[in-house]
Design a protein around this motif. Structure first.
Motif, PDB file in Angstrom:
ATOM      1  N   GLN A 109     -36.207  -3.146 -28.205  1.00  0.00           N
ATOM      2  CA  GLN A 109     -36.549  -1.717 -28.256  1.00  0.00           C
ATOM      3  C   GLN A 109     -35.651  -0.935 -29.211  1.00  0.00           C
ATOM      4  N   ASP A 110     -34.509  -1.530 -29.570  1.00  0.00           N
ATOM      5  CA  ASP A 110     -33.576  -0.826 -30.454  1.00  0.00           C
ATOM      6  C   ASP A 110     -33.812  -1.117 -31.940  1.00  0.00           C
ATOM      7  N   VAL A 111     -34.653  -2.101 -32.245  1.00  0.00           N
ATOM      8  CA  VAL A 111     -34.887  -2.438 -33.662  1.00  0.00           C
ATOM      9  C   VAL A 111     -35.350  -1.208 -34.458  1.00  0.00           C
ATOM     10  N   PRO A 112     -36.394  -0.466 -33.983  1.00  0.00           N
ATOM     11  CA  PRO A 112     -36.828   0.691 -34.771  1.00  0.00           C
ATOM     12  C   PRO A 112     -35.773   1.798 -34.851  1.00  0.00           C
ATOM     13  N   VAL A 113     -34.879   1.826 -33.916  1.00  0.00           N
ATOM     14  CA  VAL A 113     -33.827   2.856 -33.930  1.00  0.00           C
ATOM     15  C   VAL A 113     -32.873   2.596 -35.106  1.00  0.00           C
ATOM     16  N   TYR A 114     -32.416   1.352 -35.240  1.00  0.00           N
ATOM     17  CA  TYR A 114     -31.518   1.014 -36.363  1.00  0.00           C
ATOM     18  C   TYR A 114     -32.204   1.229 -37.704  1.00  0.00           C
ATOM     19  N   VAL A 115     -33.512   0.946 -37.744  1.00  0.00           N
ATOM     20  CA  VAL A 115     -34.249   1.090 -39.007  1.00  0.00           C
ATOM     21  C   VAL A 115     -34.506   2.569 -39.307  1.00  0.00           C
ATOM     22  N   GLU A 116     -34.868   3.347 -38.295  1.00  0.00           N
ATOM     23  CA  GLU A 116     -35.123   4.772 -38.518  1.00  0.00           C
ATOM     24  C   GLU A 116     -33.859   5.476 -39.009  1.00  0.00           C
ATOM     25  N   TYR A 117     -32.707   5.097 -38.451  1.00  0.00           N
ATOM     26  CA  TYR A 117     -31.456   5.751 -38.842  1.00  0.00           C
ATOM     27  C   TYR A 117     -30.868   5.169 -40.126  1.00  0.00           C
ATOM     28  N   GLN A 143     -29.475   2.225 -40.644  1.00  0.00           N
ATOM     29  CA  GLN A 143     -28.391   1.243 -40.511  1.00  0.00           C
ATOM     30  C   GLN A 143     -28.909  -0.146 -40.883  1.00  0.00           C
ATOM     31  N   ALA A 144     -30.208  -0.342 -40.692  1.00  0.00           N
ATOM     32  CA  ALA A 144     -30.876  -1.552 -41.187  1.00  0.00           C
ATOM     33  C   ALA A 144     -32.045  -1.053 -42.035  1.00  0.00           C
ATOM     34  N   GLN A 145     -32.224  -1.650 -43.204  1.00  0.00           N
ATOM     35  CA  GLN A 145     -33.352  -1.233 -44.062  1.00  0.00           C
ATOM     36  C   GLN A 145     -34.620  -1.980 -43.649  1.00  0.00           C
ATOM     37  N   LEU A 146     -34.439  -3.137 -43.019  1.00  0.00           N
ATOM     38  CA  LEU A 146     -35.572  -3.933 -42.573  1.00  0.00           C
ATOM     39  C   LEU A 146     -35.416  -4.274 -41.100  1.00  0.00           C
ATOM     40  N   GLY A 147     -36.526  -4.560 -40.426  1.00  0.00           N
ATOM     41  CA  GLY A 147     -36.457  -4.964 -39.024  1.00  0.00           C
ATOM     42  C   GLY A 147     -37.704  -5.731 -38.651  1.00  0.00           C
ATOM     43  N   ILE A 148     -37.590  -6.524 -37.598  1.00  0.00           N
ATOM     44  CA  ILE A 148     -38.757  -7.245 -37.074  1.00  0.00           C
ATOM     45  C   ILE A 148     -38.886  -6.887 -35.605  1.00  0.00           C
ATOM     46  N   VAL A 149     -40.076  -6.447 -35.210  1.00  0.00           N
ATOM     47  CA  VAL A 149     -40.257  -5.899 -33.858  1.00  0.00           C
ATOM     48  C   VAL A 149     -41.710  -5.994 -33.437  1.00  0.00           C
ATOM     49  N   GLY A 150     -41.939  -6.042 -32.125  1.00  0.00           N
ATOM     50  CA  GLY A 150     -43.307  -6.095 -31.605  1.00  0.00           C
ATOM     51  C   GLY A 150     -44.042  -4.775 -31.818  1.00  0.00           C
ATOM     52  N   LEU A 199     -43.133  -6.455 -39.531  1.00  0.00           N
ATOM     53  CA  LEU A 199     -41.985  -6.195 -40.402  1.00  0.00           C
ATOM     54  C   LEU A 199     -41.964  -4.692 -40.653  1.00  0.00           C
ATOM     55  N   ILE A 200     -40.840  -4.062 -40.367  1.00  0.00           N
ATOM     56  CA  ILE A 200     -40.737  -2.612 -40.583  1.00  0.00           C
ATOM     57  C   ILE A 200     -39.587  -2.323 -41.556  1.00  0.00           C
ATOM     58  N   ALA A 201     -39.630  -1.115 -42.136  1.00  0.00           N
ATOM     59  CA  ALA A 201     -38.582  -0.741 -43.091  1.00  0.00           C
ATOM     60  C   ALA A 201     -38.230   0.731 -42.943  1.00  0.00           C
ATOM     61  N   HIS A 202     -37.031   1.052 -43.386  1.00  0.00           N
ATOM     62  CA  HIS A 202     -36.600   2.451 -43.487  1.00  0.00           C
ATOM     63  C   HIS A 202     -37.439   3.073 -44.612  1.00  0.00           C
ATOM     64  N   PRO A 203     -38.228   4.131 -44.327  1.00  0.00           N
ATOM     65  CA  PRO A 203     -39.222   4.607 -45.292  1.00  0.00           C
ATOM     66  C   PRO A 203     -38.650   4.958 -46.672  1.00  0.00           C
ATOM     67  N   LEU A 204     -37.553   5.694 -46.722  1.00  0.00           N
ATOM     68  CA  LEU A 204     -37.021   6.106 -48.027  1.00  0.00           C
ATOM     69  C   LEU A 204     -36.492   4.895 -48.798  1.00  0.00           C
ATOM     70  N   SER A 205     -35.801   4.003 -48.096  1.00  0.00           N
ATOM     71  CA  SER A 205     -35.277   2.804 -48.761  1.00  0.00           C
ATOM     72  C   SER A 205     -36.427   1.985 -49.332  1.00  0.00           C
ATOM     73  N   TYR A 206     -37.527   1.937 -48.590  1.00  0.00           N
ATOM     74  CA  TYR A 206     -38.674   1.167 -49.072  1.00  0.00           C
ATOM     75  C   TYR A 206     -39.290   1.841 -50.295  1.00  0.00           C
ATOM     76  N   ARG A 207     -39.443   3.172 -50.213  1.00  0.00           N
ATOM     77  CA  ARG A 207     -40.068   3.905 -51.320  1.00  0.00           C
ATOM     78  C   ARG A 207     -39.247   3.758 -52.606  1.00  0.00           C
ATOM     79  N   LEU A 208     -37.906   3.743 -52.451  1.00  0.00           N
ATOM     80  CA  LEU A 208     -37.034   3.626 -53.633  1.00  0.00           C
ATOM     81  C   LEU A 208     -36.780   2.161 -54.002  1.00  0.00           C
ATOM     82  N   ASN A 209     -37.365   1.247 -53.239  1.00  0.00           N
ATOM     83  CA  ASN A 209     -37.168  -0.202 -53.440  1.00  0.00           C
ATOM     84  C   ASN A 209     -35.678  -0.549 -53.527  1.00  0.00           C
ATOM     85  N   VAL A 210     -34.927   0.033 -52.604  1.00  0.00           N
ATOM     86  CA  VAL A 210     -33.479  -0.181 -52.565  1.00  0.00           C
ATOM     87  C   VAL A 210     -33.168  -1.671 -52.482  1.00  0.00           C
TER      88      VAL A 210
END
Ligand SMILES: Nc1ncnc2c1ncn2[C@@H]1O[C@H](COP(=O)(O)OP(=O)(O)OP(=O)(O)O)[C@@H](O)[C@H]1O
Ligand SMILES: O=P(O)(O)OC[C@H]1O[C@H](OP(=O)(O)OP(=O)(O)O)[C@H](O)[C@@H]1O
Length: 215
Positions: free
Chosen positions: A54-62, A64-71, A185-196
Motif C-alpha cells: 500500500q505504500d508503493v504509490p506513496v513513495y512514487v507520488e512523493y 522518493q521512487a521514480q518507479l514502482g510496481i503495485v497491484g 508499473l507506475i511512475a512519478h508523473p513529472l519524472s516520467y514526463r521529463l524522462n529523468v
C-alpha cells in the motif's frame, strides 16, 4: 540514480524476477535473513526500496521512487497521483463482494440497507455501494476479513480473491466481482514526463519483458 519501490508480500517474488530479467538484481530482498530495506543493484544502475504494497504509490507520488510496481487494487483504493505506465500481467486477483454461504443474500441487491460490510479496501467498498445507492456501514479491518461474516460482525465483505481457497475454507461465497487486478508499473508523473535518467528505457524494457512472460 533511479529508485524503484518494490512491494513486499504477494507480488514480491514475481517483481524481483521481472527486474532480474531486465538486468536489475534485487534478489537480496527475497532473503528473509536480510533486513536491509534499501539496496543498489550489483551493477550500480538502480536503487530498490522494499516497502509495504500500500505504500508503493506513496513513495512514487512523493518522488522518493521514480518507479514502482503495485497491484491495480491499491491504485484504485489510494487514488494516488502517479502515472500508470503498464499493466504487467502478473499478480492476478479480483476485488469481490462475498457473504456466508448459508446467508439469504444471493446477490448484492438482496443485501439490506444499512447492513455492515467489512473490508481492508474501504474506499473501493464505499464507492461500489454508493454507486448502487445502497447505504451500508463499512467496517475497516487490516486482515482476516473473512471473519467479519463468520463472527456475524458484518453481513458481507469486500476483499481480494485469487484462488478462492480462503473463501471456500471459511464457508463464504462470492456474489459480485467489482474489478480484476494485476500488477502495474507506475511512475512519478513529472519524472516520467521529463524522462529523468532514462525512465522511458526502463518502462519499455519492463513492459516488453512482462508482455513476453505473462501474456
Ligand atoms: N491472493 C492474493 N491475495 C491478496 N493480494 C494478492 C493476491 N494475489 C495477488 N495479490 C496482490 O498483492 C497485493 C497484496 O500484497 P500483500 O501480500 O503484501 O498483502 P497485504 O496483506 O495487503 O499487505 P500488508 O501485509 O502490507 O497489509 C494486493 O494489493 C494484490 O495486488
Ligand atoms: O483467494 P485466495 O487465493 O485464498 O486469496 C485471497 C486471500 O488472500 C488475501 O489475504 P492475505 O493472504 O493477504 O491475508 P490477510 O487476511 O492478512 O489480508 C485476501 O485478503 C484473501 O483473504
Amino acid at each position: 540514480m533511479l529508485t524503484v519501490a518494490i512491494p513486499k508480500g504477494a507480488l514480491l517474488k514475481e517483481t524481483i524476477q521481472l527486474l532480474q530479467q531486465v538486468g536489475l538484481d534485487f534478489s537480496a530482498f527475497l532473503d528473509s535473513s536480510n533486513r536491509q530495506l534499501q539496496i543498489v543493484d550489483p551493477t550500480g544502475t538502480m536503487k530498490g526500496l522494499l516497502v509495504r504494497a500500500q505504500d508503493v504509490p506513496v513513495y512514487v507520488e512523493y518522488g522518493q521512487a521514480q518507479l514502482g510496481i503495485v497491484g491495480y487494487d491499491v491504485l484504485r483504493e489510494k487514488k494516488s497521483a502517479v502515472a500508470q505506465l503498464a499493466n504487467l500481467g502478473f499478480g492476478y486477483c479480483r476485488m469481490s463482494v462475498a457473504v456466508k454461504q448459508s446467508s439469504p443474500y444471493q446477490d448484492v441487491l438482496d443485501l439490506p440497507a444499512h447492513c455492515r460490510v467489512a473490508s481492508k479496501s474501504v474506499n473501493c467498498a464505499r464507492e461500489y455501494f454508493h454507486g448502487l445507492d445502497l447505504p451500508v456501514e463499512i467496517i475497516p479491518l487490516y486482515g482476516s476479513v473473512e471473519l467479519g461474516p463468520i463472527t456475524d460482525m458484518s453481513e458481507a465483505i469486500v476483499d481480494l480473491v485469487s484462488t478462492g481457497k480462503t473463501l471456500k475454507e471459511n464457508g463464504l461465497v462470492e456474489i459480485k466481482k467489482l474489478f480484476d487486478s494485476t500488477a502495474y508499473l507506475i511512475a512519478h508523473p513529472l519524472s516520467y514526463r521529463l524522462n529523468v535518467e532514462g525512465i522511458d528505457h526502463w518502462m519499455t524494457q519492463l513492459r516488453g519483458t512482462a508482455m513476453n512472460t505473462y501474456n
